[in-house]
Design a protein around this motif. Structure first.
Motif, PDB file in Angstrom:
ATOM      1  N   PRO A 265     -57.917  -9.047 110.210  1.00  0.00           N
ATOM      2  CA  PRO A 265     -56.769  -8.238 110.642  1.00  0.00           C
ATOM      3  C   PRO A 265     -55.481  -8.745 110.009  1.00  0.00           C
ATOM      4  CG  PRO A 265     -57.331  -9.823 112.348  1.00  0.00           C
ATOM      5  CD  PRO A 265     -58.336 -10.014 111.236  1.00  0.00           C
ATOM      6  N   SER A 266     -54.610  -7.823 109.642  1.00  0.00           N
ATOM      7  CA  SER A 266     -53.365  -8.213 108.976  1.00  0.00           C
ATOM      8  C   SER A 266     -52.322  -7.120 109.162  1.00  0.00           C
ATOM      9  CB  SER A 266     -53.610  -8.450 107.481  1.00  0.00           C
ATOM     10  OG  SER A 266     -52.419  -8.836 106.825  1.00  0.00           O
ATOM     11  N   ALA A 267     -51.058  -7.485 108.961  1.00  0.00           N
ATOM     12  CA  ALA A 267     -49.967  -6.518 109.052  1.00  0.00           C
ATOM     13  C   ALA A 267     -49.894  -5.613 107.832  1.00  0.00           C
ATOM     14  CB  ALA A 267     -48.638  -7.247 109.234  1.00  0.00           C
ATOM     15  N   GLY A 289     -45.407  -7.920  89.258  1.00  0.00           N
ATOM     16  CA  GLY A 289     -46.633  -8.181  88.522  1.00  0.00           C
ATOM     17  C   GLY A 289     -47.812  -8.579  89.382  1.00  0.00           C
ATOM     18  N   ARG A 290     -47.794  -8.235  90.663  1.00  0.00           N
ATOM     19  CA  ARG A 290     -48.913  -8.509  91.563  1.00  0.00           C
ATOM     20  C   ARG A 290     -48.885  -7.504  92.704  1.00  0.00           C
ATOM     21  NH1 ARG A 290     -47.183 -10.893  96.263  1.00  0.00           N
ATOM     22  NH2 ARG A 290     -45.202 -12.033  96.234  1.00  0.00           N
ATOM     23  N   ARG A 291     -49.918  -7.551  93.549  1.00  0.00           N
ATOM     24  CA  ARG A 291     -50.000  -6.655  94.692  1.00  0.00           C
ATOM     25  C   ARG A 291     -49.183  -7.211  95.864  1.00  0.00           C
ATOM     26  NH1 ARG A 291     -51.732  -1.765  93.497  1.00  0.00           N
ATOM     27  NH2 ARG A 291     -52.696  -1.487  95.550  1.00  0.00           N
ATOM     28  N   MET A 292     -48.880  -6.337  96.779  1.00  0.00           N
ATOM     29  CA  MET A 292     -48.050  -6.690  97.925  1.00  0.00           C
ATOM     30  C   MET A 292     -48.902  -7.280  99.046  1.00  0.00           C
ATOM     31  SD  MET A 292     -45.380  -4.105  99.815  1.00  0.00           S
ATOM     32  CE  MET A 292     -43.785  -4.708 100.374  1.00  0.00           C
ATOM     33  N   LEU A 293     -48.518  -8.451  99.570  1.00  0.00           N
ATOM     34  CA  LEU A 293     -49.214  -9.114 100.662  1.00  0.00           C
ATOM     35  C   LEU A 293     -48.460  -8.892 101.977  1.00  0.00           C
ATOM     36  CD1 LEU A 293     -50.079 -12.441  98.806  1.00  0.00           C
ATOM     37  CD2 LEU A 293     -51.476 -10.369  99.025  1.00  0.00           C
ATOM     38  N   TRP A 294     -49.078  -9.320 103.079  1.00  0.00           N
ATOM     39  CA  TRP A 294     -48.506  -8.972 104.381  1.00  0.00           C
ATOM     40  C   TRP A 294     -47.125  -9.586 104.594  1.00  0.00           C
ATOM     41  CZ3 TRP A 294     -46.821 -11.922 108.411  1.00  0.00           C
ATOM     42  CH2 TRP A 294     -47.231 -13.252 108.490  1.00  0.00           C
ATOM     43  N   LYS A 295     -46.925 -10.791 104.087  1.00  0.00           N
ATOM     44  CA  LYS A 295     -45.615 -11.409 104.279  1.00  0.00           C
ATOM     45  C   LYS A 295     -44.543 -10.728 103.433  1.00  0.00           C
ATOM     46  CE  LYS A 295     -45.949 -15.692 105.410  1.00  0.00           C
ATOM     47  NZ  LYS A 295     -46.094 -17.165 105.402  1.00  0.00           N
ATOM     48  N   ASP A 296     -44.929 -10.201 102.266  1.00  0.00           N
ATOM     49  CA  ASP A 296     -44.005  -9.380 101.475  1.00  0.00           C
ATOM     50  C   ASP A 296     -43.573  -8.157 102.269  1.00  0.00           C
ATOM     51  OD1 ASP A 296     -44.135 -10.918  98.989  1.00  0.00           O
ATOM     52  OD2 ASP A 296     -46.172 -10.135  98.768  1.00  0.00           O
ATOM     53  N   MET A 297     -44.539  -7.523 102.947  1.00  0.00           N
ATOM     54  CA  MET A 297     -44.218  -6.336 103.730  1.00  0.00           C
ATOM     55  C   MET A 297     -43.344  -6.685 104.931  1.00  0.00           C
ATOM     56  SD  MET A 297     -44.089  -3.208 104.509  1.00  0.00           S
ATOM     57  CE  MET A 297     -45.110  -2.326 103.335  1.00  0.00           C
ATOM     58  N   ALA A 298     -43.613  -7.815 105.586  1.00  0.00           N
ATOM     59  CA  ALA A 298     -42.790  -8.221 106.722  1.00  0.00           C
ATOM     60  C   ALA A 298     -41.344  -8.458 106.293  1.00  0.00           C
ATOM     61  CB  ALA A 298     -43.366  -9.480 107.364  1.00  0.00           C
ATOM     62  N   ALA A 299     -41.164  -9.079 105.116  1.00  0.00           N
ATOM     63  CA  ALA A 299     -39.814  -9.327 104.600  1.00  0.00           C
ATOM     64  C   ALA A 299     -39.166  -8.022 104.156  1.00  0.00           C
ATOM     65  CB  ALA A 299     -39.873 -10.315 103.438  1.00  0.00           C
ATOM     66  N   TRP A 300     -39.929  -7.172 103.461  1.00  0.00           N
ATOM     67  CA  TRP A 300     -39.395  -5.864 103.035  1.00  0.00           C
ATOM     68  C   TRP A 300     -38.914  -5.073 104.247  1.00  0.00           C
ATOM     69  CZ3 TRP A 300     -40.429  -0.775 104.135  1.00  0.00           C
ATOM     70  CH2 TRP A 300     -39.902   0.183 103.264  1.00  0.00           C
TER      71      TRP A 300
END
Length: 392
Positions: A265-267, A289-300
């Protein structure tokens, strides 16, 4: 209008002062040190989280250029166990009003008195500890990272929906492993699952990615799981990355694995394409140059929340922002199928939980049939009647 009058009018306009854009300063405080993982594919990118914030800053400035707003981001980095008081004060002294924090629960709690006496508003984008939203909640802290109970509830809802109700639980020996195990036990009791047996996998500090370590695990895991009763799923709680990756395909009885390994499970999920996800994924990949991870989305999401609040209130004052975020007028779109809002009782962002393996999104919770009188998203995590949070 005569030619001379027109010239005079133009000169008058040119002499009028140009209105300066509203400056909105954000900070990003992260506690970072390289961490060992069982798989090299799981090593976190050096800019995890920060990359998502930068994409959102660009998004805010695209809109802000038409609205007289300008957004900037100051990034400060400390070590994992450092005192963050000085770093927080440094950001505030620079005029930063909004601080994204990717730090431990202990570090975040250490600056609550500081932010109580300042105008800064904090967004927790990394710590999943429930206590930050419950007994240790704070009115100046909002949370775009999900809680462990939200993650566990999202996973367990799916297992119940699949009628896989009988589980065994393997948890690690570190505190954070035990906290996720607690969340899984709570979810089992809440939704009608049954944990038939629990075992602790103790961290002995062996070399985990050497040839001998892999061979040892391959021999050890079947024996470790041999005495399990008849079950549907093996639940794993190994946030510390000691053994979890080695559970799938190595158990004595062939069964699905879920938790911190297998079905996770992840955000957010880097393969998510639904609900416009392709749009943000492509924009993020082009920039980083990479895919988006859950912490990237939380910050975005945190940066976009600030942008939405400033636009709607026409002010960068943090008090007005906090009031707006708790009002029924606020919502944010974040490529998750529905508008997201903050829980007024503890500052947690309501959000769906993605369930995925290493390659695809398997499902998204809340699952069909799990109903709630206010929002189905409130079936994930601590609901208002259960909360221990008392905001000032």
């Amino acid at each position: 209008m005569t030619a001379f009058a027109a010239i005079g009018h133009s000169e008058a306009l040119a002499q009028q002062p140009v209105q300066e854009p509203l400056q909105v300063r954000l900070g990003y405080l992260r506690a970072y040190e390289p961490q060992l993982t069982l798989s090299v594919l799981d090593l976190a990118p050096r800019d995890e989280g920060v990359a998502g914030a930068n994409v959102a800053i660009a998004d805010n400035n695209t809109t802000g250029s038409f609205l007289g707003q300008a957004y900037g981001l100051d990034v400060v980095e400390v070590k994992l166990d450092d005192d963050i008081t000085a770093a927080t004060e440094e950001l505030i002294a620079k005029g930063v009003d909004y601080i994204l924090m990717d730090v431990s629960a202990e570090q975040l709690l250490s600056i609550t008195d500081l932010i109580s006496n300042r105008d800064a508003l904090v967004f927790n984008i990394g710590a999943t500890d429930d206590r930050l939203r419950e007994e240790a909640c704070h009115s100046r802290i909002f949370h775009t990272a999900p809680t462990r109970t939200m993650l566990a509830d999202g996973l367990v809802q799916y297992l119940i929906w699949k009628q896989w109700r009988r589980w065994v639980l393997i948890h690690g020996s570190h505190d954070r492993d035990k906290l996720f195990a607690d969340a899984l036990r709570r979810a089992a009791e809440r939704f009608g699952g049954e944990i038939l047996l629990e075992k602790e996998f103790t961290d002995t500090g062996t070399a985990r990615r050497t040839d001998s370590g892999v061979v040892q695990i391959q021999r050890q895991m079947p024996v470790f799981t041999q005495d399990f009763p008849e079950h549907d799923v093996v639940l794993v709680a190994d946030e510390s990355e000691v053994f979890g990756t080695y559970v799938p395909y190595r158990t004595w009885t062939p069964r699905p694995v879920a938790g911190t390994a297998g079905l996770i499970p992840s955000a957010w999920h880097p393969a998510s394409e639904q609900w416009g996800g392709t749009q943000i994924q492509n924009r993020f990949a082009k920039a980083n140059g990479r895919r988006m991870l859950w912490k990237d989305m939380a910050a975005w999401t945190a940066v976009r929340v600030v942008g939405e609040a400033v636009t709607r209130t026409q002010s960068a004052e943090t008090q007005k922002t906090a009031e707006y975020l708790r009002s029924p007028d606020f919502s944010i779109a974040a490529f998750k199928g529905q508008k997201l809002t903050f829980r007024t009782w503890n500052g947690q962002l309501r959000q769906p939980i993605f369930l995925g393996d290493g390659r695809s999104v398997v499902s998204t919770s809340p699952q069909e049939g799990f109903l709630h009188q206010v929002s189905e998203l409130d079936t994930l995590g601590v609901d208002q009647p259960e909360t221990q949070c008392v905001l000032d």
